[in-house]
Design a protein around this motif. Structure first.
Motif, mmCIF file in Angstrom:
data_model
loop_
_atom_site.group_PDB
_atom_site.id
_atom_site.type_symbol
_atom_site.label_atom_id
_atom_site.label_comp_id
_atom_site.label_asym_id
_atom_site.label_seq_id
_atom_site.Cartn_x
_atom_site.Cartn_y
_atom_site.Cartn_z
ATOM 1 N N ILE A 163 19.976 -26.078 23.538
ATOM 2 C CA ILE A 163 20.859 -25.246 24.366
ATOM 3 C C ILE A 163 20.580 -23.772 24.128
ATOM 4 C CG2 ILE A 163 23.262 -24.557 24.768
ATOM 5 C CD1 ILE A 163 22.579 -27.261 25.972
ATOM 6 N N TRP A 164 20.471 -23.378 22.864
ATOM 7 C CA TRP A 164 20.221 -21.972 22.547
ATOM 8 C C TRP A 164 18.897 -21.510 23.147
ATOM 9 C CZ3 TRP A 164 23.025 -18.086 20.296
ATOM 10 C CH2 TRP A 164 22.317 -16.919 19.984
ATOM 11 N N MET A 165 17.854 -22.301 22.980
ATOM 12 C CA MET A 165 16.555 -21.898 23.496
ATOM 13 C C MET A 165 16.548 -21.847 25.024
ATOM 14 S SD MET A 165 14.806 -21.117 20.892
ATOM 15 C CE MET A 165 13.245 -20.828 21.740
ATOM 16 N N ASN A 166 17.255 -22.748 25.671
ATOM 17 C CA ASN A 166 17.323 -22.736 27.136
ATOM 18 C C ASN A 166 18.030 -21.495 27.662
ATOM 19 O OD1 ASN A 166 15.964 -25.158 27.443
ATOM 20 N ND2 ASN A 166 17.833 -26.387 27.559
ATOM 21 N N GLU A 167 19.117 -21.108 26.985
ATOM 22 C CA GLU A 167 19.958 -20.026 27.495
ATOM 23 C C GLU A 167 19.657 -18.661 26.892
ATOM 24 O OE1 GLU A 167 21.682 -20.496 30.027
ATOM 25 O OE2 GLU A 167 21.627 -22.687 30.053
ATOM 26 N N MET A 168 19.132 -18.622 25.665
ATOM 27 C CA MET A 168 19.060 -17.352 24.944
ATOM 28 C C MET A 168 17.646 -16.910 24.576
ATOM 29 S SD MET A 168 22.236 -16.554 24.936
ATOM 30 C CE MET A 168 22.301 -15.164 23.799
ATOM 31 N N GLU A 169 16.646 -17.645 24.998
ATOM 32 C CA GLU A 169 15.282 -17.250 24.635
ATOM 33 C C GLU A 169 14.922 -15.880 25.191
ATOM 34 O OE1 GLU A 169 10.734 -19.020 24.389
ATOM 35 O OE2 GLU A 169 12.184 -19.964 25.745
ATOM 36 N N GLU A 170 15.545 -15.486 26.291
ATOM 37 C CA GLU A 170 15.268 -14.161 26.844
ATOM 38 C C GLU A 170 15.692 -13.050 25.897
ATOM 39 O OE1 GLU A 170 18.250 -12.866 30.074
ATOM 40 O OE2 GLU A 170 18.447 -15.053 30.040
ATOM 41 N N PHE A 171 16.521 -13.367 24.905
ATOM 42 C CA PHE A 171 16.930 -12.385 23.897
ATOM 43 C C PHE A 171 16.142 -12.569 22.605
ATOM 44 C CE2 PHE A 171 20.655 -13.060 26.658
ATOM 45 C CZ PHE A 171 20.772 -11.774 27.163
ATOM 46 N N MET A 172 14.914 -13.051 22.739
ATOM 47 C CA MET A 172 13.988 -13.196 21.616
ATOM 48 C C MET A 172 12.679 -12.531 22.041
ATOM 49 S SD MET A 172 14.951 -17.209 20.942
ATOM 50 C CE MET A 172 13.944 -17.488 19.483
ATOM 51 N N PRO A 173 12.092 -11.653 21.226
ATOM 52 C CA PRO A 173 10.897 -10.911 21.643
ATOM 53 C C PRO A 173 9.729 -11.836 21.977
ATOM 54 C CG PRO A 173 11.851 -9.966 19.649
ATOM 55 C CD PRO A 173 12.557 -11.260 19.882
ATOM 56 N N GLU A 174 8.999 -11.487 23.019
ATOM 57 C CA GLU A 174 7.830 -12.272 23.400
ATOM 58 C C GLU A 174 6.760 -12.266 22.319
ATOM 59 O OE1 GLU A 174 6.189 -11.065 27.133
ATOM 60 O OE2 GLU A 174 7.234 -12.663 28.216
ATOM 61 N N ASP A 175 6.670 -11.170 21.582
ATOM 62 C CA ASP A 175 5.606 -11.037 20.590
ATOM 63 C C ASP A 175 6.032 -11.528 19.200
ATOM 64 O OD1 ASP A 175 7.430 -8.947 20.323
ATOM 65 O OD2 ASP A 175 5.931 -7.525 19.603
ATOM 66 N N ARG A 176 7.059 -12.316 19.133
ATOM 67 C CA ARG A 176 7.532 -12.807 17.841
ATOM 68 C C ARG A 176 6.552 -13.819 17.236
ATOM 69 N NH1 ARG A 176 10.117 -15.494 21.889
ATOM 70 N NH2 ARG A 176 10.437 -17.758 21.702
ATOM 71 N N GLU A 177 6.559 -13.878 15.908
ATOM 72 C CA GLU A 177 5.825 -14.906 15.181
ATOM 73 C C GLU A 177 6.816 -15.993 14.795
ATOM 74 O OE1 GLU A 177 2.613 -13.521 12.432
ATOM 75 O OE2 GLU A 177 3.686 -11.628 12.638
ATOM 76 N N VAL A 178 6.421 -17.241 14.971
ATOM 77 C CA VAL A 178 7.357 -18.347 14.794
ATOM 78 C C VAL A 178 6.904 -19.291 13.697
ATOM 79 C CG1 VAL A 178 8.072 -18.245 17.210
ATOM 80 C CG2 VAL A 178 6.177 -19.743 16.549
ATOM 81 N N VAL A 179 7.820 -20.121 13.257
ATOM 82 C CA VAL A 179 7.537 -21.133 12.247
ATOM 83 C C VAL A 179 6.661 -22.215 12.882
ATOM 84 C CG1 VAL A 179 8.529 -22.806 10.644
ATOM 85 C CG2 VAL A 179 9.755 -20.671 11.149
ATOM 86 N N THR A 180 5.630 -22.604 12.168
ATOM 87 C CA THR A 180 4.757 -23.671 12.643
ATOM 88 C C THR A 180 4.768 -24.819 11.638
ATOM 89 O OG1 THR A 180 2.833 -22.656 11.580
ATOM 90 C CG2 THR A 180 3.257 -22.061 13.873
ATOM 91 N N GLY A 181 4.125 -25.905 12.000
ATOM 92 C CA GLY A 181 4.019 -27.026 11.080
ATOM 93 C C GLY A 181 5.206 -27.962 11.174
#
Length: 375
Positions: A163-181
């Protein structure tokens, strides 16, 4: 007819601006700052905890479908937008909605929250060109129940991550580094990014985890500790990064004491020494409905809590906190606020916003310890 077409076009432009203004990168921010003539190289505000109490959920004088404290939200957003030197970033550190029930309510409340953000009649924040970055709090990630379980009544809400990612991803920078693995799906709301010479590490402090035999409801307060520690060290070793901040909803220190239960972070005893070892400037948090500044080791990394954005609790004033990075390398903290009305969600234009805390965040013992100026 032409007038009607013009109004529709303007409306479409406003909607597009609101929906796309978050798509920023470090390069676009750098370009803006080269043109700046003041002594502030970079500026950001941070706050959290604006949701109303459960008893006010249906009170139209306090809130709407967003479950946000409308009077506090409108005032704080408007005051930030009116700053002469507008901040480059606005961090919302969780508990923006009431949540804590099911994914349907969570989704509806977040949708309503975004409508407020985009409503220029409510607040000019969406047209301010301030980059909004949000991370969830326990009210977005957990559910609350009335079970008689000692010391523990909030559990991971399955589906909240999606739900958060569907609705709020626009408030997360495009150039962010994310957790992998392993478990990267559950860790989508922990990420990092760089602006100017500053490294920001954002934590979801209530990462979803599956129930187990030992923990039949799952555990609250979980973070991808090793990824955060590795990122802190990476930023510290990067010669182009001079300042590192770690942000998340839950703090580790509250009123000067470490907390590993619901009030704090179970992984705090592992994380905090690494923050100090790598000279992280501060952990910026909310969760406690109050403003606090402390330097737990007597020097070094700060814990700053800015959970006084509109939720009822310990705070005597509502407002926001701001950090300015100066061209000379100094890190300036200010906290602004206005005395809360009765009830807490009442608009009080007669109560002016005033300076509540101001200091330079020095690595050595701060000569200006924060006192309870909200008394």
């Amino acid at each position: 007819m032409k007038k009607l077409i013009m109004l529709v076009a303007i409306g479409a432009i406003c909607i597009y601006s609101c929906q796309n203004k978050q798509k920023k990168t470090s390069s676009s921010t750098t370009t803006l700052q080269v043109q700046s003539k003041d002594s502030v190289l970079f500026s950001f505000v941070f706050l959290g905890c604006n949701r109303v109490d459960r008893h006010q959920q249906g009170d139209s004088t306090a809130t709407n479908a967003s479950t946000a404290n409308l009077s506090a939200m409108k005032r704080i957003w408007t005051e930030i937008s009116a700053l002469e030197r507008k901040p480059d970033l606005f961090f919302f550190l969780g508990d923006m909605v009431l949540g804590e029930t099911d994914t349907t309510n969570l989704e509806n409340q977040l949708v309503a929250w975004k409508k407020l953000y985009c409503d220029v009649d409510f607040s000019p924040i969406s047209l301010s060109k301030i980059e909004m970055v949000a991370v969830p709090g326990n009210h977005e990630m957990l559910y609350w129940h009335d079970y008689n379980v000692p010391h523990h009544d909030e559990w991971p809400l399955k589906g909240a991550t999606e739900i958060w990612m569907n609705e709020m991803e626009e408030f997360m920078p495009e150039d962010r580094e994310v957790v992998t693995g392993n478990d990267s799906i559950n860790n989508q709301m922990t990420f990092s990014f760089v602006r100017q010479n500053i490294g920001f590490i954002l934590m979801n402090t209530d990462t979803y985890n599956e129930p187990t035999k030992e923990n039949p409801y799952g555990l609250e307060g979980q973070i991808p500790t090793q990824w955060i520690v590795n990122k802190v060290k990476e930023y510290k070793d990067n010669p182009s990064i001079d300042h590192v901040f770690v942000l998340g909803h839950k703090p580790y220190y509250v009123s000067g004491k470490p907390k590993t239960g619901h009030k704090g972070l179970p992984e705090g005893p592992i994380l905090w020494p690494k923050l100090e070892e790598n000279h992280v400037v501060a952990m910026l948090s909310a969760h406690l409905h109050d403003y606090q500044r402390m330097q737990p080791g007597g020097k070094g990394t700060y814990q700053i809590i800015a959970g006084n954005a509109g939720s009822p609790g310990e705070a005597k004033f509502f407002g926001y906190s701001k950090i300015d990075i100066l061209n000379n390398g100094e890190v300036k903290l200010t906290s602004m606020g206005y005395n809360i009305g009765n009830p807490y969600y009442k608009a009080v234009p007669e109560n002016p916003s005033t300076l509540r805390d101001s200091t330079t965040l020095t690595w050595e013992a701060n000569k200006n310890p924060y006192q309870n100026q909200n008394d």
